[in-house]
Design a protein around this motif. Sequence first.
Motif, PDB file in Angstrom:
ATOM      1  N   GLU A 284       4.448  16.637  11.152  1.00  0.00           N
ATOM      2  CA  GLU A 284       5.557  16.918  12.071  1.00  0.00           C
ATOM      3  C   GLU A 284       6.876  16.350  11.527  1.00  0.00           C
ATOM      4  OE1 GLU A 284       4.821  15.296  15.955  1.00  0.00           O
ATOM      5  OE2 GLU A 284       5.689  17.075  16.898  1.00  0.00           O
ATOM      6  N   ARG A 285       6.794  15.137  10.977  1.00  0.00           N
ATOM      7  CA  ARG A 285       8.006  14.472  10.453  1.00  0.00           C
ATOM      8  C   ARG A 285       8.505  15.115   9.164  1.00  0.00           C
ATOM      9  NH1 ARG A 285       5.546   9.527  11.907  1.00  0.00           N
ATOM     10  NH2 ARG A 285       4.656   9.117   9.851  1.00  0.00           N
ATOM     11  N   CYS A 286       7.575  15.486   8.286  1.00  0.00           N
ATOM     12  CA  CYS A 286       7.979  15.823   6.909  1.00  0.00           C
ATOM     13  C   CYS A 286       8.025  17.314   6.591  1.00  0.00           C
ATOM     14  CB  CYS A 286       7.032  15.169   5.908  1.00  0.00           C
ATOM     15  SG  CYS A 286       6.981  13.395   6.051  1.00  0.00           S
ATOM     16  N   ARG A 287       7.237  18.115   7.329  1.00  0.00           N
ATOM     17  CA  ARG A 287       7.143  19.527   6.952  1.00  0.00           C
ATOM     18  C   ARG A 287       8.502  20.207   7.054  1.00  0.00           C
ATOM     19  NH1 ARG A 287       2.724  22.892  10.055  1.00  0.00           N
ATOM     20  NH2 ARG A 287       4.355  22.776  11.620  1.00  0.00           N
ATOM     21  N   ASN A 288       8.811  20.969   6.035  1.00  0.00           N
ATOM     22  CA  ASN A 288      10.093  21.671   5.903  1.00  0.00           C
ATOM     23  C   ASN A 288      11.283  20.731   5.741  1.00  0.00           C
ATOM     24  OD1 ASN A 288       8.658  24.038   6.097  1.00  0.00           O
ATOM     25  ND2 ASN A 288       8.893  24.120   8.334  1.00  0.00           N
ATOM     26  N   ARG A 289      11.027  19.422   5.604  1.00  0.00           N
ATOM     27  CA  ARG A 289      12.083  18.463   5.243  1.00  0.00           C
ATOM     28  C   ARG A 289      11.922  18.209   3.748  1.00  0.00           C
ATOM     29  NH1 ARG A 289      11.399  12.255   6.920  1.00  0.00           N
ATOM     30  NH2 ARG A 289      10.118  12.348   5.038  1.00  0.00           N
ATOM     31  N   ASN A 290      10.872  17.488   3.357  1.00  0.00           N
ATOM     32  CA  ASN A 290      10.600  17.324   1.920  1.00  0.00           C
ATOM     33  C   ASN A 290       9.145  17.628   1.586  1.00  0.00           C
ATOM     34  OD1 ASN A 290       9.654  14.974   3.172  1.00  0.00           O
ATOM     35  ND2 ASN A 290       9.929  13.749   1.321  1.00  0.00           N
ATOM     36  N   LEU A 291       8.453  18.294   2.534  1.00  0.00           N
ATOM     37  CA  LEU A 291       7.053  18.678   2.303  1.00  0.00           C
ATOM     38  C   LEU A 291       6.902  20.160   2.648  1.00  0.00           C
ATOM     39  CD1 LEU A 291       4.134  17.667   1.705  1.00  0.00           C
ATOM     40  CD2 LEU A 291       3.888  17.324   4.168  1.00  0.00           C
ATOM     41  N   HIS A 292       6.436  20.922   1.666  1.00  0.00           N
ATOM     42  CA  HIS A 292       6.376  22.378   1.862  1.00  0.00           C
ATOM     43  C   HIS A 292       5.013  22.896   1.396  1.00  0.00           C
ATOM     44  CE1 HIS A 292      10.776  21.916   2.139  1.00  0.00           C
ATOM     45  NE2 HIS A 292      10.614  21.105   1.094  1.00  0.00           N
ATOM     46  N   PHE A 293       4.493  23.878   2.114  1.00  0.00           N
ATOM     47  CA  PHE A 293       3.205  24.482   1.752  1.00  0.00           C
ATOM     48  C   PHE A 293       3.452  25.938   1.373  1.00  0.00           C
ATOM     49  CE2 PHE A 293       2.325  20.997   4.596  1.00  0.00           C
ATOM     50  CZ  PHE A 293       1.215  20.385   4.018  1.00  0.00           C
ATOM     51  N   SER A 294       2.912  26.356   0.230  1.00  0.00           N
ATOM     52  CA  SER A 294       3.272  27.684  -0.255  1.00  0.00           C
ATOM     53  C   SER A 294       2.179  28.266  -1.146  1.00  0.00           C
ATOM     54  CB  SER A 294       4.584  27.529  -1.049  1.00  0.00           C
ATOM     55  OG  SER A 294       4.761  28.581  -1.942  1.00  0.00           O
ATOM     56  N   ILE A 295       2.208  29.593  -1.301  1.00  0.00           N
ATOM     57  CA  ILE A 295       1.289  30.223  -2.267  1.00  0.00           C
ATOM     58  C   ILE A 295       2.041  30.584  -3.551  1.00  0.00           C
ATOM     59  CG2 ILE A 295      -0.445  31.132  -0.666  1.00  0.00           C
ATOM     60  CD1 ILE A 295       1.056  33.830  -0.853  1.00  0.00           C
ATOM     61  N   ASN A 296       3.322  30.215  -3.604  1.00  0.00           N
ATOM     62  CA  ASN A 296       4.119  30.574  -4.779  1.00  0.00           C
ATOM     63  C   ASN A 296       3.961  29.527  -5.894  1.00  0.00           C
ATOM     64  OD1 ASN A 296       6.020  31.299  -6.665  1.00  0.00           O
ATOM     65  ND2 ASN A 296       7.486  32.031  -5.116  1.00  0.00           N
ATOM     66  N   LEU A 297       2.950  29.747  -6.728  1.00  0.00           N
ATOM     67  CA  LEU A 297       2.669  28.779  -7.792  1.00  0.00           C
ATOM     68  C   LEU A 297       3.765  28.814  -8.855  1.00  0.00           C
ATOM     69  CD1 LEU A 297      -0.315  29.243  -6.509  1.00  0.00           C
ATOM     70  CD2 LEU A 297      -1.043  28.289  -8.682  1.00  0.00           C
ATOM     71  N   GLU A 298       4.187  30.022  -9.208  1.00  0.00           N
ATOM     72  CA  GLU A 298       5.132  30.167 -10.327  1.00  0.00           C
ATOM     73  C   GLU A 298       6.411  29.368 -10.073  1.00  0.00           C
ATOM     74  OE1 GLU A 298       5.913  34.169 -11.531  1.00  0.00           O
ATOM     75  OE2 GLU A 298       7.511  33.536 -12.919  1.00  0.00           O
ATOM     76  N   LYS A 299       7.019  29.612  -8.928  1.00  0.00           N
ATOM     77  CA  LYS A 299       8.307  28.967  -8.629  1.00  0.00           C
ATOM     78  C   LYS A 299       8.138  27.436  -8.525  1.00  0.00           C
ATOM     79  CE  LYS A 299      10.909  28.396  -4.605  1.00  0.00           C
ATOM     80  NZ  LYS A 299      10.683  28.623  -3.232  1.00  0.00           N
ATOM     81  N   ASN A 300       7.097  27.003  -7.857  1.00  0.00           N
ATOM     82  CA  ASN A 300       6.961  25.565  -7.604  1.00  0.00           C
ATOM     83  C   ASN A 300       6.499  24.779  -8.825  1.00  0.00           C
ATOM     84  OD1 ASN A 300       7.863  25.372  -4.827  1.00  0.00           O
ATOM     85  ND2 ASN A 300       6.121  26.712  -4.398  1.00  0.00           N
ATOM     86  N   ILE A 301       5.690  25.423  -9.676  1.00  0.00           N
ATOM     87  CA  ILE A 301       5.308  24.754 -10.924  1.00  0.00           C
ATOM     88  C   ILE A 301       6.544  24.646 -11.825  1.00  0.00           C
ATOM     89  CG2 ILE A 301       3.996  25.068 -13.079  1.00  0.00           C
ATOM     90  CD1 ILE A 301       1.668  26.132 -11.359  1.00  0.00           C
ATOM     91  N   ALA A 302       7.316  25.720 -11.895  1.00  0.00           N
ATOM     92  CA  ALA A 302       8.507  25.721 -12.769  1.00  0.00           C
ATOM     93  C   ALA A 302       9.518  24.651 -12.340  1.00  0.00           C
ATOM     94  CB  ALA A 302       9.150  27.107 -12.755  1.00  0.00           C
ATOM     95  N   ALA A 303       9.626  24.426 -11.045  1.00  0.00           N
ATOM     96  CA  ALA A 303      10.639  23.486 -10.546  1.00  0.00           C
ATOM     97  C   ALA A 303      10.198  22.019 -10.652  1.00  0.00           C
ATOM     98  CB  ALA A 303      10.944  23.809  -9.083  1.00  0.00           C
ATOM     99  N   ALA A 304       8.901  21.788 -10.887  1.00  0.00           N
ATOM    100  CA  ALA A 304       8.381  20.413 -10.769  1.00  0.00           C
ATOM    101  C   ALA A 304       8.608  19.582 -12.017  1.00  0.00           C
ATOM    102  CB  ALA A 304       6.888  20.472 -10.475  1.00  0.00           C
ATOM    103  N   ASP A 305       8.894  18.271 -11.817  1.00  0.00           N
ATOM    104  CA  ASP A 305       8.852  17.380 -12.979  1.00  0.00           C
ATOM    105  C   ASP A 305       7.575  16.541 -12.992  1.00  0.00           C
ATOM    106  OD1 ASP A 305      11.979  15.986 -11.796  1.00  0.00           O
ATOM    107  OD2 ASP A 305      10.034  15.988 -10.834  1.00  0.00           O
ATOM    108  N   MET A 306       6.796  16.644 -11.917  1.00  0.00           N
ATOM    109  CA  MET A 306       5.459  16.034 -11.913  1.00  0.00           C
ATOM    110  C   MET A 306       4.519  16.979 -11.159  1.00  0.00           C
ATOM    111  SD  MET A 306       4.320  12.291 -10.506  1.00  0.00           S
ATOM    112  CE  MET A 306       4.768  11.331 -11.922  1.00  0.00           C
ATOM    113  N   ILE A 307       3.335  17.240 -11.740  1.00  0.00           N
ATOM    114  CA  ILE A 307       2.379  18.156 -11.089  1.00  0.00           C
ATOM    115  C   ILE A 307       1.042  17.444 -10.905  1.00  0.00           C
ATOM    116  CG2 ILE A 307       1.097  20.338 -11.295  1.00  0.00           C
ATOM    117  CD1 ILE A 307       3.421  21.430 -12.973  1.00  0.00           C
ATOM    118  N   PHE A 308       0.578  17.387  -9.671  1.00  0.00           N
ATOM    119  CA  PHE A 308      -0.746  16.822  -9.385  1.00  0.00           C
ATOM    120  C   PHE A 308      -1.766  17.961  -9.371  1.00  0.00           C
ATOM    121  CE2 PHE A 308      -0.074  12.417  -7.947  1.00  0.00           C
ATOM    122  CZ  PHE A 308       1.312  12.378  -7.861  1.00  0.00           C
ATOM    123  N   ILE A 309      -2.870  17.757 -10.061  1.00  0.00           N
ATOM    124  CA  ILE A 309      -3.971  18.728  -9.973  1.00  0.00           C
ATOM    125  C   ILE A 309      -4.972  18.161  -8.980  1.00  0.00           C
ATOM    126  CG2 ILE A 309      -5.845  19.888 -11.202  1.00  0.00           C
ATOM    127  CD1 ILE A 309      -4.185  19.739 -13.754  1.00  0.00           C
TER     128      ILE A 309
END
Length: 472
Positions: free
Chosen positions: A66-91
Amino acid sequence: MSASIKNICCIGAGYVGGPTMSVIADNCPDIQINIVDINKDRIDLWNSDNLTDLPVYEPGLDKIIERCRNRNLHFSINLEKNIAAADMIFISVNTPTKTKGIGAGKAIDLKWVESSARQIAKFAKGYTIIVEKSTLPIRTAETIKKILVSSETNPENQINKSQSFDILSNPEFLAEGSAIKDLQNPDRILIGGENQNAIKALKEIYINWVDESKILLSNLWSSELSKLIANAFLAQRISSINTVSALCERTGADISEVALAIGTDRRIGKYFLETGPGFGGSCFKKDILNLTYICQYYGLKEVANYWEEVIKINSWQKKRITNIVIEKLFGTVSEKKIAILGFAFKGNTNDTREAPAIDICKELLEEECNLIIYDPRVNPNQISIDLESPSIPISRLSEMKGKWAFSKSVIEASKDADAIIILTEWEEFETLDWSLISKQMRSPSWVFDTRSIANLNEAKSFGLNTWRIGNG
Ligand code: NAD
Ligand code: UGA
């Protein structure tokens, strides 16, 4: 605050990815975190307006979402965009036991880890730190590295994305049902790796809420192996105490008294000494199987056999409980009605993976027993999948043999039942209304408490026959 990491991507929105990233997001408001998954239904549930629909039930998780979603926590199926933007990736993907081919039944199926590495190779841009969060066989980082290095050295990738990677191992030690508490106050954080800057970047994230003295650094292989060994040791304690429960039942000793007596010795310690119907959960069995596979691979047959016993005792404990129930019910449960209280593998979770209830219920159904199953958090569809048998309306159950029905309350489940078996330690089972329950069961009626949670003295006072694990 983290010196360099501004954007994290976590691949895998499961029981680990969801809670782990939620706690990082909560403690690091300046880092944007995107959790991605190939399972769209799961992502939709994480994004659901109704917080009771979240795909993972963990006390305290809904408040953080409730506190974090859509603030700094996002859930998505868009792997391409989010992998490209990341400087750290957790598997943080699933690593189940292989069901086919070489190592089937023991080795870990690394298919999902490999596909994550390939997606990273395809989409990552610039310098990216890869963090192994999943539990992995020792030296998996080598496999991930090979996939990433072949991408790094591909001239086409260098022109478009100037890729480079470092790999860290950062296994997760949370337990389900207490995940948020465990993440907020971990016993330790383990980081294995070679590159000091990458290690520092990950450490700086945790330092936002974890005391530095709790952050342990090691080489990659020690870190990967420590996770498997931690689970093996925990499971070993459960199998040990479960063997003692059988001995207590035969001798008049009481397992809770024995556990207290040995657990107060600081060298033994009081945790993980609760006897039960056998350990469940998605990890203990698969991690020990994997450990035995690794030992066999390195020619350490005796070591493999040693750890394999932990699993054998676990199967024996489940079977032992089914046999006791049948024996007490005059040697047959055919067409009898048994209420199963609790189906999840432990309390405070909706997870049923490897739940002891699955094997115990399947065996009882095989004996043509009719079951009425109640669990406050588990979805009946999940039980159908686990039992490989559809549910029947309660009203039709008495016409059937070897079928099961789902019930929404203990009182309803116990109506006309010959026995109650408590299989999960849900808090509400501590205060059951035995006066009411006893009136509606069929006599002679039994209560089997495999979690030592119910007030059996009270149940007895209302005429019920009782059996408690490790006490008889
Ligand atoms: P899970 O099955 O709940 O979640 C894994 C998710 O990864 C799934 O939603 C799946 O769709 C997704 N996924 C798989 N491949 C993908 C890909 N290529 N791209 C995007 N998404 C992908 O599993 P979990 O319980 O979260 O466990 C994850 C790992 O953490 C395992 O290695 C497990 O051993 C370890 N672990 C689990 C626990 C626990 O309590 N469950 C605790 C510590 C460690
Ligand atoms: C376990 C470990 O405790 C975590 O540290 C680890 O991160 C995780 O596995 C993992 O790698 O997946 P989890 O399986 O979620 O966590 O839950 P546990 O509390 O360990 O319980 C596992 C099973 O053992 C449950 O069925 C539980 O009822 C049973 N158990 C536990 C006992 O029978 N007795 C005990 O004393 C403790």
